[in-house]
Scaffold this motif. Structure first.
Motif, short mmCIF file in Angstrom:
data_model
loop_
_atom_site.label_atom_id
_atom_site.label_comp_id
_atom_site.label_asym_id
_atom_site.label_seq_id
_atom_site.Cartn_x
_atom_site.Cartn_y
_atom_site.Cartn_z
N ARG A 124 36.76 40.31 42.66
CA ARG A 124 35.36 40.04 42.94
C ARG A 124 34.59 41.35 42.95
O ARG A 124 35.16 42.40 43.19
N ASP A 183 29.43 33.34 49.79
CA ASP A 183 30.85 33.51 49.43
C ASP A 183 31.73 33.48 50.68
O ASP A 183 32.82 32.93 50.69
N SER A 206 31.11 41.16 44.27
CA SER A 206 30.07 41.00 45.27
C SER A 206 30.35 39.74 46.08
O SER A 206 30.65 38.69 45.51
N LEU A 207 30.27 39.86 47.41
CA LEU A 207 30.51 38.72 48.29
C LEU A 207 29.40 38.69 49.35
O LEU A 207 29.25 39.63 50.12
N MET A 266 39.51 38.85 48.05
CA MET A 266 38.45 39.69 47.47
C MET A 266 38.86 40.27 46.12
O MET A 266 38.06 40.93 45.48
N TRP A 289 34.68 49.43 48.12
CA TRP A 289 33.85 48.38 48.70
C TRP A 289 32.83 49.00 49.65
O TRP A 289 33.14 49.94 50.38
N TRP A 322 39.62 35.22 53.11
CA TRP A 322 39.04 35.09 51.77
C TRP A 322 39.63 36.18 50.88
O TRP A 322 39.73 37.34 51.30
#
Length: 112
Positions: free
Chosen positions: A24, A39, A26-27, A21, A65, A19
């Motif tokens: 972004r 997500d 927030s996942l 990131m 993060w 995926w």
């Protein structure tokens, strides 16, 4: 520099899917149900029965993060790249960096 992707690893540490990131902030990591899709959807993983619908969240704050356990039943562990140690993520967000591995139940997610 920095984390750009989250990569699902199999038992032999081979990438299964990933995926993006970038961009972004927030996942949510978990599995989908009728009403919501996270997500990072781990519904089709081998150990999905141990994964909560909303298991953990990755948040981007001040150029970093962080992973936070959303009071999941089986918890979140992180293997830090700098010392190879495994830590449980409990009660507070934990800073993550490229090379770290998240364990969501028994599912391995590599930050790259």
């Amino acid at each position: 520099h920095g984390v750009q992707r989250l990569v699902l690893l199999d038992e032999q540490d081979r990438p299964v899917k990933s995926w993006d990131m970038q961009g972004r902030i927030s996942l949510v990591i978990g599995k989908s149900d009728q009403s919501q899709e996270p997500d990072i959807d781990l519904s089709d993983c081998e150990y999905s029965s141990f994964i909560d619908f909303q298991h953990a969240v990755l948040n981007f704050t001040l150029d970093q993060w962080y992973v936070e356990d959303l009071e999941s039943q089986n918890g979140v562990k992180i293997r830090k790249v700098e010392d190879g140690e495994c830590y449980r993520v409990i009660h507070r967000p934990c800073k993550v960096a490229a090379g770290d591995i998240l364990y969501i139940a028994n599912t391995k997610l590599l930050l790259t």
